[in-house]
Design an enzyme around this catalytic site. Structure first.
Site, PDB file in Angstrom:
ATOM      1  N   THR A  10     -37.210 -15.851 -69.273  1.00 51.06           N
ATOM      2  CA  THR A  10     -38.262 -15.067 -69.905  1.00 51.06           C
ATOM      3  C   THR A  10     -38.078 -14.081 -71.134  1.00 51.06           C
ATOM      4  O   THR A  10     -38.768 -14.229 -71.878  1.00 51.06           O
ATOM      5  CB  THR A  10     -38.643 -13.768 -68.789  1.00 51.06           C
ATOM      6  OG1 THR A  10     -38.928 -14.563 -67.716  1.00 51.06           O
ATOM      7  CG2 THR A  10     -39.621 -12.880 -69.140  1.00 51.06           C
ATOM      8  N   GLU A  50     -39.851 -14.672 -57.653  1.00 48.07           N
ATOM      9  CA  GLU A  50     -38.999 -13.403 -58.421  1.00 48.07           C
ATOM     10  C   GLU A  50     -39.832 -12.413 -58.868  1.00 48.07           C
ATOM     11  O   GLU A  50     -39.482 -11.117 -58.614  1.00 48.07           O
ATOM     12  CB  GLU A  50     -38.738 -14.025 -59.810  1.00 48.07           C
ATOM     13  CG  GLU A  50     -38.136 -12.985 -60.733  1.00 48.07           C
ATOM     14  CD  GLU A  50     -37.226 -13.315 -62.100  1.00 48.07           C
ATOM     15  OE1 GLU A  50     -37.345 -14.550 -62.298  1.00 48.07           O
ATOM     16  OE2 GLU A  50     -36.712 -12.675 -62.681  1.00 48.07           O
ATOM     17  N   ILE A  77     -41.096 -18.244 -64.623  1.00 53.63           N
ATOM     18  CA  ILE A  77     -40.606 -18.542 -65.750  1.00 53.63           C
ATOM     19  C   ILE A  77     -38.905 -18.086 -65.853  1.00 53.63           C
ATOM     20  O   ILE A  77     -38.730 -17.012 -65.896  1.00 53.63           O
ATOM     21  CB  ILE A  77     -41.219 -17.637 -67.190  1.00 53.63           C
ATOM     22  CG1 ILE A  77     -42.972 -17.737 -67.107  1.00 53.63           C
ATOM     23  CG2 ILE A  77     -40.771 -18.191 -68.343  1.00 53.63           C
ATOM     24  CD1 ILE A  77     -43.497 -17.236 -68.116  1.00 53.63           C
ATOM     25  N   ASP A  78     -38.429 -19.216 -65.739  1.00 52.36           N
ATOM     26  CA  ASP A  78     -37.007 -18.828 -66.078  1.00 52.36           C
ATOM     27  C   ASP A  78     -36.556 -19.101 -67.340  1.00 52.36           C
ATOM     28  O   ASP A  78     -36.750 -20.154 -68.004  1.00 52.36           O
ATOM     29  CB  ASP A  78     -35.953 -19.716 -65.153  1.00 52.36           C
ATOM     30  CG  ASP A  78     -34.669 -19.438 -65.102  1.00 52.36           C
ATOM     31  OD1 ASP A  78     -34.175 -18.130 -65.017  1.00 52.36           O
ATOM     32  OD2 ASP A  78     -33.774 -20.170 -65.243  1.00 52.36           O
ATOM     33  N   ASP A 131     -39.377 -19.497 -59.473  1.00 54.00           N
ATOM     34  CA  ASP A 131     -39.244 -18.603 -60.527  1.00 54.00           C
ATOM     35  C   ASP A 131     -40.295 -18.980 -61.568  1.00 54.00           C
ATOM     36  O   ASP A 131     -40.333 -20.344 -61.851  1.00 54.00           O
ATOM     37  CB  ASP A 131     -37.822 -18.739 -61.156  1.00 54.00           C
ATOM     38  CG  ASP A 131     -37.605 -17.833 -62.343  1.00 54.00           C
ATOM     39  OD1 ASP A 131     -38.368 -17.216 -62.945  1.00 54.00           O
ATOM     40  OD2 ASP A 131     -36.323 -17.692 -62.759  1.00 54.00           O
ATOM     41  N   ASP A 178     -33.384 -18.360 -59.279  1.00 54.18           N
ATOM     42  CA  ASP A 178     -32.865 -19.255 -60.812  1.00 54.18           C
ATOM     43  C   ASP A 178     -32.211 -20.498 -60.533  1.00 54.18           C
ATOM     44  O   ASP A 178     -32.206 -21.330 -61.172  1.00 54.18           O
ATOM     45  CB  ASP A 178     -31.681 -18.287 -61.378  1.00 54.18           C
ATOM     46  CG  ASP A 178     -32.101 -16.980 -61.655  1.00 54.18           C
ATOM     47  OD1 ASP A 178     -33.238 -16.897 -62.386  1.00 54.18           O
ATOM     48  OD2 ASP A 178     -31.295 -15.970 -61.392  1.00 54.18           O
TER      49      ASP A 178
HETATM   50  C1  IPD Z   1     -32.557 -15.054 -66.343  1.00 58.32           C
HETATM   51  C2  IPD Z   1     -32.000 -16.444 -66.845  1.00 58.32           C
HETATM   52  C3  IPD Z   1     -30.631 -16.182 -67.720  1.00 58.32           C
HETATM   53  C4  IPD Z   1     -29.471 -15.820 -66.528  1.00 58.32           C
HETATM   54  C5  IPD Z   1     -30.159 -14.602 -65.686  1.00 58.32           C
HETATM   55  C6  IPD Z   1     -31.389 -14.819 -65.269  1.00 58.32           C
HETATM   56  P1  IPD Z   1     -34.903 -14.666 -66.052  1.00 58.32           P
HETATM   57  O1  IPD Z   1     -33.536 -15.295 -65.509  1.00 58.32           O
HETATM   58  O2  IPD Z   1     -31.763 -17.518 -65.972  1.00 58.32           O
HETATM   59  O3  IPD Z   1     -30.098 -17.389 -68.050  1.00 58.32           O
HETATM   60  O4  IPD Z   1     -28.480 -15.429 -67.277  1.00 58.32           O
HETATM   61  O5  IPD Z   1     -29.272 -14.351 -64.790  1.00 58.32           O
HETATM   62  O6  IPD Z   1     -31.903 -13.502 -64.432  1.00 58.32           O
HETATM   63  O7  IPD Z   1     -34.946 -13.540 -65.995  1.00 58.32           O
HETATM   64  O8  IPD Z   1     -35.118 -15.193 -67.491  1.00 58.32           O
HETATM   65  O9  IPD Z   1     -36.143 -15.261 -65.006  1.00 58.32           O
HETATM   66 CA    CA Z   2     -35.026 -16.485 -63.711  1.00 57.76          CA
END
Ligand code: IPD
Ligand code: CA
Length: 285
Positions: A101, A76, A98-99, A96, A230
């Protein structure tokens, strides 16, 4: 049960990645305990990144690249930094750091380090680790799915009227669709409520939503506008837990297609798919 190996060294790939992810977990946990990190925005005001996201991704890629110099990476933060997404037949780690963030920035303990492995464009292994709650979800194709080493199974729920469903408003999609997106997202919530859904949950991390479908405490999840990092790791975990992971329209999942629907059973997936208003994205990679 016959085990289907895409690559004779797949176990070595997986085990090495698992140890690295555990180390990365210590970085995330230490940073989570600090009062704040430097927060920046990316594609929009709601798209956040911190030094920890970048440090964890760099650490994972450096470690994996040193051990497996032929392997490729889709991460990412590397992509946010300008790297092109190239999805080839080579063993490819989809990362990813940190999913969740936004959760991380707000000190909400729903965050996950996600590492998926694709070989010949087939998702083969997934690791989703929340080092704050100490939940480590793992799976390899043909081997089953596990949480902290114990087998997990998706729920057997077949109807929306008995389901708890993960859904978020996906406000990042306003960038692409403007206010029309809000009408679609609210309409999608509404039809599930009218169908008698037991409740909606939104954990702020696509990977955690999916891992919870895998362990059966949530019955389904659908989201538009997500990215491969993700969902890649968690998709293997859901499937190996007995669930289904598809394109929201009902066809096979394209991990680069920017949308996903998963459920404990095919019947529930089909019911949900049939009632959603769908949107399309240009596939990545
Ligand atoms: C997000 C999270 C969130 C989802 C977004 C993602 P991130 O990833 O997974 O739940 O709704 O589409 O982008 O930005 O925290 O790595
Ligand atoms: Ca993510």
């Amino acid at each position: 049960m016959p085990v289907d190996y895409a690559h004779p060294e797949e176990d070595r790939f997986f085990n090495f990645a698992l140890e690295l992810v555990k180390k990365a977990g210590r970085l995330v946990r230490d940073a989570f305990d600090q009062p704040s990190s430097n927060v920046q925005t990316k594609a929009s005001n709601t798209d956040l990144v911190t030094e920890t996201d970048q440090a964890v991704e760099a650490m994972l890629i450096k470690g994996l690249a040193a051990e497996f110099p032929e392997h490729k990476f889709i991460g990412e933060e590397s992509v946010a930094g300008g790297q092109k997404i190239e999805y080839t037949n080579a063993p490819t780690w989809i990362i990813d750091p940190i999913d969740g963030t936004t959760n991380f920035v707000h000190r909400i303990p729903m965050v996950a380090i996600c590492v998926g492995l694709a070989i010949k464009k087939e998702l083969r292994a997934g690791i989703v680790y929340n080092p704050i709650t100490n939940e480590l979800f793992t799976a390899q194709v043909g081997r089953g799915a596990f949480k902290n080493g114990f087998p997990i199974k998706s729920s057997q729920t077949e109807v929306i009227s008995k389901a708890v469903i993960c859904a978020s408003l996906g406000i990042h999609n306003m960038v692409t669709f403007g206010e029309r997106w809000l009408e679609i997202a609210l309409g999608n919530h509404k039809c599930q409520v009218l169908a008698g859904v037991r409740g909606h949950r939104s954990f702020g991390s696509a990977a955690i939503n999916m891992a919870y479908v895998a362990q059966g405490c949530v019955d389904a999840y659908a989201e538009y506008g997500i990215h491969a990092w993700d969902i890649a790791a968690a998709a293997v975990i859901v499937k190996e837990a007995g669930g289904v992971v598809i394109d929201p329209l009902g066809s096979e999942l394209n991990v680069m297609g920017r949308k996903v629907l998963c459920a404990g059973t095919r019947k529930l997936a089909d019911e949900l798919s049939g009632m959603l208003t769908h949107v399309d994205f240009e596939p990545e990679g």
